[in-house]
Write a protein that holds these residues in place. Structure first.
Motif, PDB file in Angstrom:
ATOM      1  N   ARG A 217      10.991 -13.189   0.346  1.00  0.00           N
ATOM      2  CA  ARG A 217      10.253 -11.401  -0.272  1.00  0.00           C
ATOM      3  C   ARG A 217      11.291 -11.111  -1.199  1.00  0.00           C
ATOM      4  O   ARG A 217      11.004 -10.459  -2.528  1.00  0.00           O
TER       5      ARG A 217
ATOM      6  N   MET B 114      11.146  -5.535  -1.499  1.00  0.00           N
ATOM      7  CA  MET B 114      10.488  -6.679  -0.523  1.00  0.00           C
ATOM      8  C   MET B 114      11.207  -6.891   0.560  1.00  0.00           C
ATOM      9  O   MET B 114      10.601  -6.867   1.801  1.00  0.00           O
ATOM     10  N   ARG B 115      12.542  -6.439   0.209  1.00  0.00           N
ATOM     11  CA  ARG B 115      13.525  -6.440   1.197  1.00  0.00           C
ATOM     12  C   ARG B 115      13.800  -5.701   2.512  1.00  0.00           C
ATOM     13  O   ARG B 115      13.758  -6.319   4.023  1.00  0.00           O
ATOM     14  N   HIS B 116      13.824  -4.237   2.338  1.00  0.00           N
ATOM     15  CA  HIS B 116      13.631  -3.782   2.810  1.00  0.00           C
ATOM     16  C   HIS B 116      12.494  -3.132   3.523  1.00  0.00           C
ATOM     17  O   HIS B 116      12.430  -1.648   4.433  1.00  0.00           O
ATOM     18  N   THR B 117      11.218  -2.867   2.852  1.00  0.00           N
ATOM     19  CA  THR B 117      10.538  -1.661   2.830  1.00  0.00           C
ATOM     20  C   THR B 117       8.951  -2.937   3.664  1.00  0.00           C
ATOM     21  O   THR B 117       8.968  -4.144   3.494  1.00  0.00           O
ATOM     22  N   ALA B 118       8.249  -2.280   4.748  1.00  0.00           N
ATOM     23  CA  ALA B 118       7.014  -3.067   5.515  1.00  0.00           C
ATOM     24  C   ALA B 118       6.383  -3.557   4.634  1.00  0.00           C
ATOM     25  O   ALA B 118       5.418  -3.421   3.189  1.00  0.00           O
ATOM     26  N   ILE B 119       6.084  -4.870   4.944  1.00  0.00           N
ATOM     27  CA  ILE B 119       4.209  -5.607   3.954  1.00  0.00           C
ATOM     28  C   ILE B 119       3.401  -4.619   3.394  1.00  0.00           C
ATOM     29  O   ILE B 119       3.448  -4.216   1.945  1.00  0.00           O
ATOM     30  N   PRO B 120       3.305  -3.456   4.454  1.00  0.00           N
ATOM     31  CA  PRO B 120       1.786  -3.076   4.144  1.00  0.00           C
ATOM     32  C   PRO B 120       2.413  -2.027   2.722  1.00  0.00           C
ATOM     33  O   PRO B 120       1.227  -1.091   2.185  1.00  0.00           O
TER      34      PRO B 120
ATOM     35  N   ASP C  59       1.470 -12.878   7.014  1.00  0.00           N
ATOM     36  CA  ASP C  59       0.825 -13.194   7.870  1.00  0.00           C
ATOM     37  C   ASP C  59       1.120 -14.290   8.348  1.00  0.00           C
ATOM     38  O   ASP C  59       1.519 -14.797   9.907  1.00  0.00           O
TER      39      ASP C  59
ATOM     40  N   SER D 160       4.324 -14.659   9.801  1.00  0.00           N
ATOM     41  CA  SER D 160       4.680 -13.408  11.250  1.00  0.00           C
ATOM     42  C   SER D 160       4.787 -14.528  11.963  1.00  0.00           C
ATOM     43  O   SER D 160       4.805 -14.762  12.946  1.00  0.00           O
TER      44      SER D 160
ATOM     45  N   PHE E 290       7.470 -15.593  14.544  1.00  0.00           N
ATOM     46  CA  PHE E 290       7.447 -14.671  16.000  1.00  0.00           C
ATOM     47  C   PHE E 290       6.299 -14.560  17.056  1.00  0.00           C
ATOM     48  O   PHE E 290       6.877 -13.815  17.720  1.00  0.00           O
TER      49      PHE E 290
ATOM     50  N   ASP F 256       9.770 -11.729  19.749  1.00  0.00           N
ATOM     51  CA  ASP F 256      10.620 -12.910  19.440  1.00  0.00           C
ATOM     52  C   ASP F 256      12.107 -12.389  20.144  1.00  0.00           C
ATOM     53  O   ASP F 256      11.913 -11.630  19.732  1.00  0.00           O
TER      54      ASP F 256
ATOM     55  N   TYR G 126       1.398 -10.241  19.076  1.00  0.00           N
ATOM     56  CA  TYR G 126       3.727 -10.328  19.477  1.00  0.00           C
ATOM     57  C   TYR G 126       3.402  -9.270  18.400  1.00  0.00           C
ATOM     58  O   TYR G 126       2.652  -8.551  17.028  1.00  0.00           O
ATOM     59  N   VAL G 127       4.890  -8.516  17.948  1.00  0.00           N
ATOM     60  CA  VAL G 127       6.000  -7.544  17.335  1.00  0.00           C
ATOM     61  C   VAL G 127       6.572  -8.641  16.179  1.00  0.00           C
ATOM     62  O   VAL G 127       6.921 -10.222  16.133  1.00  0.00           O
ATOM     63  N   THR G 128       6.573  -8.256  15.264  1.00  0.00           N
ATOM     64  CA  THR G 128       7.143  -9.137  13.743  1.00  0.00           C
ATOM     65  C   THR G 128       7.528  -7.270  13.426  1.00  0.00           C
ATOM     66  O   THR G 128       8.588  -6.240  13.835  1.00  0.00           O
TER      67      THR G 128
ATOM     68  N   ASP H 206       8.399  -6.066  11.280  1.00  0.00           N
ATOM     69  CA  ASP H 206       7.455  -5.073   9.863  1.00  0.00           C
ATOM     70  C   ASP H 206       7.235  -3.663  11.319  1.00  0.00           C
ATOM     71  O   ASP H 206       7.000  -2.871  11.121  1.00  0.00           O
TER      72      ASP H 206
ATOM     73  N   LYS I 249       9.964  -2.009  11.486  1.00  0.00           N
ATOM     74  CA  LYS I 249      10.545  -1.080  10.290  1.00  0.00           C
ATOM     75  C   LYS I 249       9.498   0.478  10.649  1.00  0.00           C
ATOM     76  O   LYS I 249       9.883   1.109   9.911  1.00  0.00           O
TER      77      LYS I 249
ATOM     78  N   PHE J 265      18.814   0.535   7.548  1.00  0.00           N
ATOM     79  CA  PHE J 265      17.755   0.039   7.394  1.00  0.00           C
ATOM     80  C   PHE J 265      17.665  -1.143   5.874  1.00  0.00           C
ATOM     81  O   PHE J 265      17.735  -2.526   6.676  1.00  0.00           O
TER      82      PHE J 265
END
Lengths: 294, 329
Positions: free
Chosen positions: A214, A225-231, A255, A258, A262, B228, B284-286, B288, B291, B323
């Motif tokens: 990131r 990229m630290r605070h925003t979602a990947i998409p 992906d 993740s 997780f 997780d 599973y939840v990430t 993201d 966010k 955030f």
């Protein structure tokens, strides 16, 4: 002495005047060149002119036969002009030929007829054989000079390059490509992180990999990229002109990260090593700025 | 991957394909508004309610009606006005003089999908009647309690441009909504397409893709989505940062926050994140997912002080800083 009112004088005058009012059409044939090259066009013009008051002639143009030539186009035009105050007509037939092979090209003799439709009076012109000497296609001198000059330059540069390589190329401490120092530093950091694994768990390392990647993308592309979602970040990268291939690869890396971190699943050594190598290869690839010798 | 999580992932992928079909059906009628449609699906899956803020004419009613057609659920619209009574919403007992008995007349709330339009126009007792029904999923008329249909989804709207003569929802009541959405105008391209679609006079049919039973089955799958420990810790950290910002190096926010998010926020954020993961085809939840959905879950749960209002700091600004500061796992 003839008196100007005498009969013979009048007859002579009449003949002269009659001769001036009647002029047969004249024909003039010309070639644009008698020497040509293969595929270099030659134009034959046949110009016929006559006084307008004489007649409105129609022409009978035959099918022209030729040797070692190809008829490309055939056209005709007509114009009026004044000659000694009198209106004349000029009819021009234009034929364009293309020589086929080197040697001799010939436009065979033909007869061009003309007739006045109102009086049915006419005549013909005999057009003689037209010869054209055809040479092989030659490279223009200017282009030849350019080719020789270019070839000379390339050979000269090649020789210089060989000398340079032989003198300096074997040394390994001189970089051969321009390097992005940030990416270079990032790669060194990543390798040090992997080396200094110590007692860290795989999950801890995966977290460090994620943070590293990131931070790298954030600093390299100046996106958050630290605070925003990947998409959303991938959309930002798209706006920056980052290639689809690279974006897809980044998405793939994140992906995998993740899923490994997780999804509650365990991780095999080969999967971990595979991910590690993919990250390393990605960062390593960003090091090379341009593929050229410096 | 663990077998049970693998199994859930496979079920999610399969069910998600149907959800995408629902969204495609909705997309036949609704142009753009992808954010709104996505959140409608999240609320439907997570069994939550939505508070929508947006000016008139943004297809809020149309979106909800189209959703109800696509999932084959009963839809009811209730226009809230200042003279509305609770009985107009939940129903009442009607006296029948012929036999001297009272019969129950159920109100419009007995539908699967409710659009409560301009909820802030009705008096607080009407709002309370609705909100109690939303919370309890049942309504008492006389001495009989009637369960509300399942699934039960309420979309309440608030008009942000006309505040005169309105009764703002109390904060405690606002907390019952899982998500608060801010709906904006479409872009030029979308608006042109809307113009072409809607001015032709033709009605676009919407085919039912789901039914209420299948939605309930999908909810069962969604509940089994894995979260997780690190993601749970992340959610807790986010919520706690709104209550104790000084512990997260957000001292600057301390004087600006009157009340932080409640434990209900943690629950809602987890459920919404699960629903988000479901819609992305994951078992599973990430972080993201958290966010992406976090703003909609938290924006109406963080109450700002007068000082924040004076500085023109909204809850959105505060949540943005939270955030940015809270470390992502």
């Amino acid at each position: 002495m003839l008196h100007f009112r005498s009969l013979p004088f009048l007859l002579l005058l009449g003949m002269i005047l009659a001769g001036d009012t009647y002029a047969k059409p004249t024909c003039d044939v010309s070639l644009s060149a008698t020497q040509s090259e293969v595929d270099q066009a030659v134009v034959m013009n046949i110009k016929i002119q006559w006084p307008k008051s004489e007649a409105l002639y129609a022409f009978l143009f035959p099918q022209v036969k030729m040797d070692n030539l190809q008829l490309q186009t055939q056209g005709e035009s007509q114009e009026s002009f004044l000659s000694d105050g009198e209106p004349w007509v000029r009819k021009t037939f234009s034929l364009t030929f293309l020589p086929v092979r080197s040697g001799e090209g010939r436009i065979r003799a033909f007869t061009l007829g003309y007739i006045d439709p109102s009086t049915q009076k006419g005549g013909s012109f005999q057009i003689e054989d037209q010869l054209i000497k055809v040479h092989r296609k030659r490279i223009p001198k200017k282009l030849l000079n350019q080719i020789f000059a270019g070839a000379g330059t390339v050979i000269g540069l090649f020789v210089i390059a060989i000398i340079f390589f032989m003198k300096f190329g074997r040394k390994t401490d001189v970089p051969k490509h321009a390097i992005d120092l940030k990416a270079e530093a990032a790669l060194a950091k990543f390798e040090a992180m992997v080396e200094a694994r110590g007692g860290k768990t795989t999950k801890d390392l995966l977290q460090e990999f994620s943070v590293f990647l990131r931070n790298f993308v954030t600093e390299y592309y100046k996106v958050d990229m630290r605070h925003t979602a990947i998409p959303d970040v991938l959309e930002d990268l798209k706006a920056l002109g980052v290639s689809r291939q690279e974006r897809e690869f980044l998405r793939h890396l994140f992906d995998i990260l993740s899923e490994m971190r997780f999804s509650g699943s365990g991780l095999s050594d080969s999967e971990f090593d595979g991910l590690q190598n993919e990250i390393k290869n990605y960062v390593s690839g960003k090091r090379i700025v341009q593929e050229r010798l410096i | 991957m663990d077998e049970s999580i693998r199994e859930v992932s496979a079920q999610v992928k399969e069910a998600n394909a149907t959800m995408q079909e629902v969204m495609r059906e909705i997309g036949k009628v609704i142009v753009g508004q992808q954010y709104l449609v996505d959140r409608l699906m999240v609320a439907l899956l997570a069994d939550g309610h939505i508070l929508i803020e947006g000016v008139p004419g943004l297809a809020k009613t149309l979106s909800v009606r189209t959703l109800s057609q696509a999932v084959n659920a009963k839809f009811q619209r209730i226009q809230f006005t200042p003279d509305l009574l609770p009985a107009d919403v939940i129903g009442t007992l009607v006296y029948n003089p012929k036999d001297g008995n009272f019969t129950t007349k159920k109100g419009p709330i007995f539908a699967s999908i409710i659009l409560a339009d301009e909820i802030n126009r009705a008096p607080s007792k009407v709002q309370s009647a609705l909100l109690e029904a939303m919370q309890e999923r049942q309504v008492t008329i006389g001495d009989t309690t009637f369960p509300l249909p399942k699934p039960f989804l309420v979309l309440a709207t608030q008009n942000p441009i006309e505040q005169e003569g309105t009764y703002p929802l109390p904060e405690a009541q606002v907390d019952r909504f899982m998500l608060k959405l801010i709906v904006t105008y479409p872009n030029k391209k979308e608006e042109k397409e809307i113009l072409e679609r809607m001015s032709g006079g033709k009605t676009i049919p919407v085919n039912p893709v789901l039914d209420p039973e299948k939605i309930l089955a999908m909810r069962e799958i969604m509940h089994r989505i894995y979260v997780d420990e690190k993601v749970k810790d992340y959610i807790i950290d986010l919520v706690f940062a709104t209550r104790e910002p000084e512990h997260y190096k957000l001292d600057i926010l301390k004087p600006l926050i009157s009340y932080g998010a409640s434990p209900r926020a943690s629950i809602m954020l987890t459920l919404a994140a699960k629903a988000n993961a479901f819609l992305r085809g994951r078992g599973y939840v990430t972080p993201d997912d958290v966010k992406q959905i976090g703003f909609d879950v938290l924006r109406h749960r963080v109450l700002v002080t007068y000082e924040a209002e004076a500085e023109e700091m909204t809850s959105e600004n505060i949540i943005q800083q939270v955030f940015e500061q809270v470390e992502v796992p």
